[in-house]
Design an enzyme around this catalytic site. Sequence first.
Site, PDB file in Angstrom:
ATOM      1  N   GLU A  83       0.863  -1.194   0.000  1.00  0.00           N
ATOM      2  CA  GLU A  83       0.000   0.000   0.000  1.00  0.00           C
ATOM      3  C   GLU A  83       0.895   1.238   0.000  1.00  0.00           C
ATOM      4  O   GLU A  83       2.094   1.139   0.293  1.00  0.00           O
ATOM      5  CB  GLU A  83      -0.893  -0.017   1.240  1.00  0.00           C
ATOM      6  CG  GLU A  83      -1.796  -1.237   1.261  1.00  0.00           C
ATOM      7  CD  GLU A  83      -2.809  -1.230   2.391  1.00  0.00           C
ATOM      8  OE1 GLU A  83      -2.762  -0.305   3.226  1.00  0.00           O
ATOM      9  OE2 GLU A  83      -3.635  -2.151   2.412  1.00  0.00           O
ATOM     10  N   GLU A 313       9.605  -7.279  -3.590  1.00  0.00           N
ATOM     11  CA  GLU A 313       9.646  -8.619  -2.959  1.00  0.00           C
ATOM     12  C   GLU A 313      10.558  -8.635  -1.740  1.00  0.00           C
ATOM     13  O   GLU A 313      11.281  -9.596  -1.510  1.00  0.00           O
ATOM     14  CB  GLU A 313      10.137  -9.668  -3.969  1.00  0.00           C
ATOM     15  CG  GLU A 313       9.250  -9.796  -5.165  1.00  0.00           C
ATOM     16  CD  GLU A 313       8.121 -10.761  -4.932  1.00  0.00           C
ATOM     17  OE1 GLU A 313       8.134 -11.452  -3.897  1.00  0.00           O
ATOM     18  OE2 GLU A 313       7.225 -10.808  -5.776  1.00  0.00           O
TER      19      GLU A 313
HETATM   20  C1  LIG Z   1       8.055  -2.204 -10.220  1.00  0.00           C
HETATM   21  C2  LIG Z   1       7.485  -2.692  -8.935  1.00  0.00           C
HETATM   22  C3  LIG Z   1       6.545  -3.713  -8.933  1.00  0.00           C
HETATM   23  C4  LIG Z   1       5.966  -4.149  -7.733  1.00  0.00           C
HETATM   24  N1  LIG Z   1       5.007  -5.143  -7.757  1.00  0.00           N
HETATM   25  C5  LIG Z   1       4.307  -5.438  -6.612  1.00  0.00           C
HETATM   26  C6  LIG Z   1       3.214  -6.345  -6.652  1.00  0.00           C
HETATM   27  O1  LIG Z   1       2.891  -6.927  -7.683  1.00  0.00           O
HETATM   28  N2  LIG Z   1       2.500  -6.547  -5.516  1.00  0.00           N
HETATM   29  C7  LIG Z   1       2.808  -5.921  -4.330  1.00  0.00           C
HETATM   30  O2  LIG Z   1       2.107  -6.151  -3.333  1.00  0.00           O
HETATM   31  N3  LIG Z   1       3.877  -5.059  -4.264  1.00  0.00           N
HETATM   32  C8  LIG Z   1       4.622  -4.806  -5.368  1.00  0.00           C
HETATM   33  N4  LIG Z   1       5.681  -3.911  -5.330  1.00  0.00           N
HETATM   34  C9  LIG Z   1       5.974  -3.212  -4.061  1.00  0.00           C
HETATM   35  C10 LIG Z   1       7.273  -3.651  -3.399  1.00  0.00           C
HETATM   36  O3  LIG Z   1       7.161  -4.941  -2.868  1.00  0.00           O
HETATM   37  C11 LIG Z   1       7.608  -2.575  -2.343  1.00  0.00           C
HETATM   38  O4  LIG Z   1       8.063  -1.452  -3.071  1.00  0.00           O
HETATM   39  C12 LIG Z   1       8.673  -3.056  -1.353  1.00  0.00           C
HETATM   40  O5  LIG Z   1       8.120  -3.970  -0.437  1.00  0.00           O
HETATM   41  C13 LIG Z   1       9.281  -1.877  -0.547  1.00  0.00           C
HETATM   42  O6  LIG Z   1       8.297  -1.083  -0.013  1.00  0.00           O
HETATM   43  P1  LIG Z   1       8.412   0.528  -0.199  1.00  0.00           P
HETATM   44  O7  LIG Z   1       8.639   0.811  -1.648  1.00  0.00           O
HETATM   45  O8  LIG Z   1       7.206   1.107   0.446  1.00  0.00           O
HETATM   46  O9  LIG Z   1       9.715   0.931   0.569  1.00  0.00           O
HETATM   47  P2  LIG Z   1       9.879   1.218   2.148  1.00  0.00           P
HETATM   48  O10 LIG Z   1       9.379   0.068   2.933  1.00  0.00           O
HETATM   49  O11 LIG Z   1       9.344   2.579   2.447  1.00  0.00           O
HETATM   50  O12 LIG Z   1      11.483   1.250   2.237  1.00  0.00           O
HETATM   51  C14 LIG Z   1      12.239   2.411   1.899  1.00  0.00           C
HETATM   52  C15 LIG Z   1      13.673   2.186   2.359  1.00  0.00           C
HETATM   53  O13 LIG Z   1      13.698   1.973   3.781  1.00  0.00           O
HETATM   54  C16 LIG Z   1      14.361   0.755   4.075  1.00  0.00           C
HETATM   55  N5  LIG Z   1      13.732   0.116   5.231  1.00  0.00           N
HETATM   56  C17 LIG Z   1      12.415  -0.145   5.452  1.00  0.00           C
HETATM   57  N6  LIG Z   1      12.236  -0.762   6.621  1.00  0.00           N
HETATM   58  C18 LIG Z   1      13.472  -0.914   7.158  1.00  0.00           C
HETATM   59  C19 LIG Z   1      13.963  -1.495   8.375  1.00  0.00           C
HETATM   60  N7  LIG Z   1      13.159  -2.066   9.273  1.00  0.00           N
HETATM   61  N8  LIG Z   1      15.298  -1.443   8.595  1.00  0.00           N
HETATM   62  C20 LIG Z   1      16.137  -0.893   7.698  1.00  0.00           C
HETATM   63  N9  LIG Z   1      15.756  -0.337   6.539  1.00  0.00           N
HETATM   64  C21 LIG Z   1      14.428  -0.351   6.279  1.00  0.00           C
HETATM   65  C22 LIG Z   1      14.208  -0.107   2.831  1.00  0.00           C
HETATM   66  O14 LIG Z   1      15.221  -1.112   2.758  1.00  0.00           O
HETATM   67  C23 LIG Z   1      14.322   0.940   1.728  1.00  0.00           C
HETATM   68  O15 LIG Z   1      15.684   1.195   1.468  1.00  0.00           O
HETATM   69  C24 LIG Z   1       6.333  -3.526  -6.513  1.00  0.00           C
HETATM   70  C25 LIG Z   1       7.316  -2.513  -6.515  1.00  0.00           C
HETATM   71  C26 LIG Z   1       7.882  -2.105  -7.697  1.00  0.00           C
HETATM   72  C27 LIG Z   1       8.911  -1.010  -7.681  1.00  0.00           C
END
Ligand SMILES: Cc1cc2nc3c(=O)[nH]c(=O)nc-3n(C[C@H](O)[C@H](O)[C@H](O)COP(=O)(O)OP(=O)(O)OC[C@H]3O[C@@H](n4cnc5c(N)ncnc54)[C@H](O)[C@@H]3O)c2cc1C
Length: 342
Positions: A83, A313
């Site tokens: 989300e 992922e």
């Molecule tokens: C092209 C694309 C396709 C996708 N397809 C799907 C899909 O089909 N279905 C679906 O459900 N999702 C999908 N996603 C979503 C994807 O799984 C998420 O982008 C991913 O889980 C990371 O979440 P975020 O982008 O909100 O990053 P955030 O969680 O906000 O992370 C941002 C940064 O903070 C760091 N971070 C976060 N938590 C911690 C922690 N506890 N300790 C240290 N560092 C941390 C991360 O490593 C990252 O560097 C897709 C994403 C992309 C880009």
Amino acid sequence: MAGLGLFGATLPEKYGCAGIDNVSSGLIMQELERGDSALRSFASVQSSLVMFPIFTYGSQEQKDRWLPLLAQGKAVGCFGLTEPDAGSDPGSMKTRATRKGDGWVLNGTKMWITNGTVADVAVVWAGTGEGFRGFLVEKGTPGFSAPEIKGKLSLRASVTSELVLEDCPVPESNRLPEALSLRAPLSCLNQARYGIAWGAVGAASSCYDEALRYAQQRIMFDGPIARFQLVQDKLVWMLNEITKAQLLVWRLGKLKDEGTLKHTQVSLAKMNCVWMARECARMARDIEGANGILDEYCAMRHMQNLESVYTYEGTHDVHKLVVGADITGYEAFRTATKPTEG
Ligand SMILES: Cc1cc2nc3c(=O)[nH]c(=O)nc-3n(C[C@H](O)[C@H](O)[C@H](O)COP(=O)(O)OP(=O)(O)OC[C@H]3O[C@@H](n4cnc5c(N)ncnc54)[C@H](O)[C@@H]3O)c2cc1C
């Protein structure tokens, strides 16, 4: 891809699937991503994030209806977990499913959903007050829309979407009956990550092959650049890392076939293989000089794609924390949310 039996390839033949072993299915992912990570993403979502949950957590009726259609590519699926404000921490999702009569009403927004706009069926995860549940939301359901996210500089050959659910009615028969907690979607992601680890080896190999050919043909300082030690250093680094990664995913496949594979091993492989492929893409682009920025060469396209693969992922760092927790016994996902005073 459906004609070649690539969707849900490890699932049983009675649903029209190929019923092959895990090393063979990994090789499919490797070869698809040698072409483009977007192609592999499409197959990963269809197979691991849509067919796998229906096969593992679905009713017999859901399996009989959807698996043959998805295997034949007559239906496309997507997986809605992430989300806008719930990425690495899916447990903080806001999407809610509320009971209404014999069925459910879904409200919420999913973000970054691969195949969303083109999907006939969306596997949507929602909180219910009694735990997280999975629902099959069909295209055309009132209150459901899937606008495409435009402007991506990565995975440009893949459709990525928002899923909007506004008072969206879903019958009880479309709930995955065996999915009773967040463990269910996480188990699906584990399947997909296995394929991603293999796929990254394909992207890296494609970059290595191209860079080697280029280095043998590009004449600079009166001969091919392949004769320089600094260029050889990069090519040998790539070959070395690709070879190790290939052995890693092959072993993973054997453990998966034996049924002893741990999710932490999959985290380690996803983390290593995607990092390795990203480094290879950068080195290949470097060896190709200015030509390397052109779209007629694959290195920069792979590099840009791998930025998404590095993040989706489970981000690289989140997988590091999964492995860290496993070996030390300390989970480092949550730390103090405010700096300590004094
Ligand atoms: C092209 C694309 C396709 C996708 N397809 C799907 C899909 O089909 N279905 C679906 O459900 N999702 C999908 N996603 C979503 C994807 O799984 C998420 O982008 C991913 O889980 C990371 O979440 P975020 O982008 O909100 O990053 P955030 O969680 O906000 O992370 C941002 C940064 O903070 C760091 N971070 C976060 N938590 C911690 C922690 N506890 N300790 C240290 N560092 C941390 C991360 O490593 C990252 O560097 C897709 C994403 C992309 C880009």
